[in-house]
Design a protein around this motif. Structure first.
Motif, mmCIF file in Angstrom:
data_model
loop_
_atom_site.group_PDB
_atom_site.id
_atom_site.type_symbol
_atom_site.label_atom_id
_atom_site.label_comp_id
_atom_site.label_asym_id
_atom_site.label_seq_id
_atom_site.Cartn_x
_atom_site.Cartn_y
_atom_site.Cartn_z
ATOM 1 N N ASP A 155 -1.358 9.241 -50.557
ATOM 2 C CA ASP A 155 -1.786 9.194 -51.957
ATOM 3 C C ASP A 155 -0.583 9.090 -52.884
ATOM 4 O O ASP A 155 -0.584 8.331 -53.855
ATOM 5 C CB ASP A 155 -2.581 10.449 -52.322
ATOM 6 N N THR A 156 0.450 9.863 -52.580
ATOM 7 C CA THR A 156 1.618 9.909 -53.450
ATOM 8 C C THR A 156 2.373 8.590 -53.416
ATOM 9 O O THR A 156 2.778 8.058 -54.451
ATOM 10 C CB THR A 156 2.537 11.068 -53.030
ATOM 11 N N ALA A 157 2.561 8.035 -52.221
ATOM 12 C CA ALA A 157 3.308 6.785 -52.094
ATOM 13 C C ALA A 157 2.506 5.579 -52.571
ATOM 14 O O ALA A 157 3.063 4.667 -53.192
ATOM 15 C CB ALA A 157 3.731 6.577 -50.643
ATOM 16 N N ALA A 158 1.212 5.563 -52.292
ATOM 17 C CA ALA A 158 0.394 4.379 -52.570
ATOM 18 C C ALA A 158 -0.288 4.427 -53.934
ATOM 19 O O ALA A 158 -0.443 3.395 -54.593
ATOM 20 C CB ALA A 158 -0.652 4.203 -51.476
ATOM 21 N N VAL A 164 11.281 14.950 -50.953
ATOM 22 C CA VAL A 164 11.237 13.751 -50.116
ATOM 23 C C VAL A 164 10.414 12.654 -50.795
ATOM 24 O O VAL A 164 10.822 11.479 -50.834
ATOM 25 C CB VAL A 164 10.673 14.081 -48.722
ATOM 26 N N MET A 165 9.267 13.006 -51.340
ATOM 27 C CA MET A 165 8.428 11.988 -51.963
ATOM 28 C C MET A 165 9.047 11.469 -53.264
ATOM 29 O O MET A 165 8.901 10.283 -53.598
ATOM 30 C CB MET A 165 7.018 12.520 -52.202
ATOM 31 N N TYR A 166 9.759 12.328 -53.979
ATOM 32 C CA TYR A 166 10.481 11.856 -55.165
ATOM 33 C C TYR A 166 11.618 10.930 -54.756
ATOM 34 O O TYR A 166 11.824 9.873 -55.367
ATOM 35 C CB TYR A 166 11.005 13.047 -55.973
ATOM 36 N N ALA A 167 12.343 11.306 -53.704
ATOM 37 C CA ALA A 167 13.421 10.449 -53.202
ATOM 38 C C ALA A 167 12.875 9.088 -52.771
ATOM 39 O O ALA A 167 13.491 8.044 -53.027
ATOM 40 C CB ALA A 167 14.138 11.125 -52.038
#
Length: 464
Positions: free
Chosen positions: A243-246, A188-191
């Protein structure tokens, strides 16, 4: 408040549109899951598909200047091959054109949980191919609507649908498997990063972010053990998304702990580079309550959530990490949600200090049982709730946080997933038994007056 501050309500495609098989829409994973398990479903929901003009007009009449809604992937993309359903695009063009007609700024989410069933049948978010499929879907939407939308978000609440679907098992696909949870979370976070990448490479106007189910973490005391439990809880509740997105990186201590017991080889260097290079422009925070924790004291992992509206059914304990506890001094809803506006104030300041990105409060509301057969629902409890949470936002802004919008959940009563339509959040009552009749609640008029005063009518106070 800034004159450009966005005041609005929020909905989600599956929860409000209905028309589940109309105009060549294909089934979503939720359609199939609810039908197969004979559960109350969103086949009709609030019938927004047919009543969108009335709903958006009521937003305008209620003083709102923005509408947060989601697009339905199964309404837009017909199959795994990526063929586009023009009728689906036409529907959202009508919504967007109606927003423009009433001077309502659209704030649009690409994915609010309704994965097409044709992808779920291949493994859903456990299937890495879905990441590229999401990127294709995102590109179709950017190309179709890019001249009408300037505020985009990739995903709504990754933590919530991943944890419930793959770890807790109470949402589709119904797994209870930490390894599957990790894989789904990563995909999901990679997508999401691929969606950001496509947006930037396409040169579309506006900004793109992500929406998170934010539960700021507090501890029962200031001991070292409690602080360690708080870090575990923060990683579980918040950091692997924000953290992953920002910042472009999964929390390294979370990955290190998980790697002791689980396989993390699915995390690929080239994909982590994409995540690092494609961070969001802003963050959307959905706030209902905080997470209050104490150190782990023993026992197996327990994760259960209240769908019955009978207090006391929620339990969160992760073995070796933390236990969530209730503060006996604070009121809770029938669904065990603590009412704690100070958590929003503190959480906004924490998020601003950590990420220094603009913030939108993309959902905030209280779910209750209500009798909507009366002439008007006098929901003083909702007015009090909204007043205190908007006050919390203003307090955070006074301390320097860059907050640019507030969206009440929800614009009108809608289907609330496995809580059905019994749990009501809307500013407008919908009588699901009486031809979907819409009637503004007292909170609708209060919100209108508050917006027209640009927040001046909020009763301000400092929280202890």
């Amino acid at each position: 408040m800034d004159k450009n501050f966005l005041w609005g309500g929020a909905t989600a495609s599956y929860q409000c549109e209905g028309a589940w098989d109309v105009d060549e829409k294909v089934p979503s994973m939720w359609d199939v899951y609810l039908h197969e398990n004979d559960l109350e479903n969103g086949d009709v929901a609030s019938d927004h598909y047919h009543r969108y003009e009335e709903d958006i007009r009521m937003m305008k009449e209620g003083g709102q200047n923005s509408y947060r809604f989601s697009l339905a992937w199964p309404r837009i993309i017909k199959n795994k091959e990526g063929d586009v359903n023009q009728k689906g695009l036409d529907f959202y063009h009508k919504i967007l054109d109606t927003c423009k007609k009433y001077d309502i700024e659209p704030f649009v989410t690409l994915y609010h949980w309704d994965l097409p069933q044709y992808w779920e049948e291949t493994g859903g978010w456990l299937n890495h191919e879905v990441c590229a499929a999401f990127e294709h879907y995102a590109k179709v939407c950017y190309e179709a609507f890019g001249d009408k939308i300037i505020n985009w978000t990739t995903f709504n609440e990754p933590k919530w649908f991943v944890a419930n679907g793959y770890m807790i098992g109470n949402y589709p696909p119904g797994f209870q498997d930490p390894q599957k949870t990790m894989i789904a979370a990563y995909n999901v976070m990679y997508a999401s990063a691929l969606g950001v990448k496509a947006f930037r490479e396409g040169g579309y106007k506006g900004q793109i972010g992500i929406v998170h189910s934010y539960t700021p973490v507090n501890g029962v005391d200031d001991s070292i053990d409690t602080r360690i439990a708080m870090r575990y809880a923060d990683n579980y509740c918040n950091n692997w998304i924000l953290d992953t997105a920002a910042l472009g990186e999964f929390p390294i201590d979370l990955i290190s702990v998980l790697a002791k017991d689980y396989d993390v080889s699915f995390m690929k260097a080239d994909e982590l580079k994409v995540i690092k290079e494609n961070t969001v422009d802003f963050i959307g925070l959905n706030y209902y309550s905080r997470t209050l924790v104490k150190p782990y004291t023993g026992g197996e992992t327990q994760l259960s959530f209240n769908h019955s509206g009978k207090k006391g059914e929620s339990k969160v304990l992760i073995k070796g990490w933390f236990e969530q506890v209730k503060d006996p001094n604070n009121e809770t809803t029938e669904w065990d949600t603590e009412i704690y506006p100070k958590g929003l104030q503190d959480g906004l300041i924490e998020a601003w200090d950590r990420y220094h990105l603009p913030i939108y409060v993309t959902e905030n509301g209280v779910g209750v049982r209500e009798d909507v057969t009366v002439d008007q629902v006098n929901d003083d409890y909702r007015i009090s709730f909204m007043n205190d949470h908007i006050n919390a936002i203003m307090n955070a802004m006074d301390q320097g946080a860059d907050i640019r919008g507030y969206y009440a959940w929800a614009s009108f009563d809608l289907y609330s997933w496995k809580n059905g339509v019994e749990k009501r959040y809307g500013l407008v009552a919908v009588d699901f038994e009486k031809e979907q009749k819409r009637t503004p609640k007292a909170s609708y008029y209060w919100f209108k007056d508050m917006i027209e005063s640009n927040g001046e009518k909020i009763q301000r106070r400092e929280f202890d």
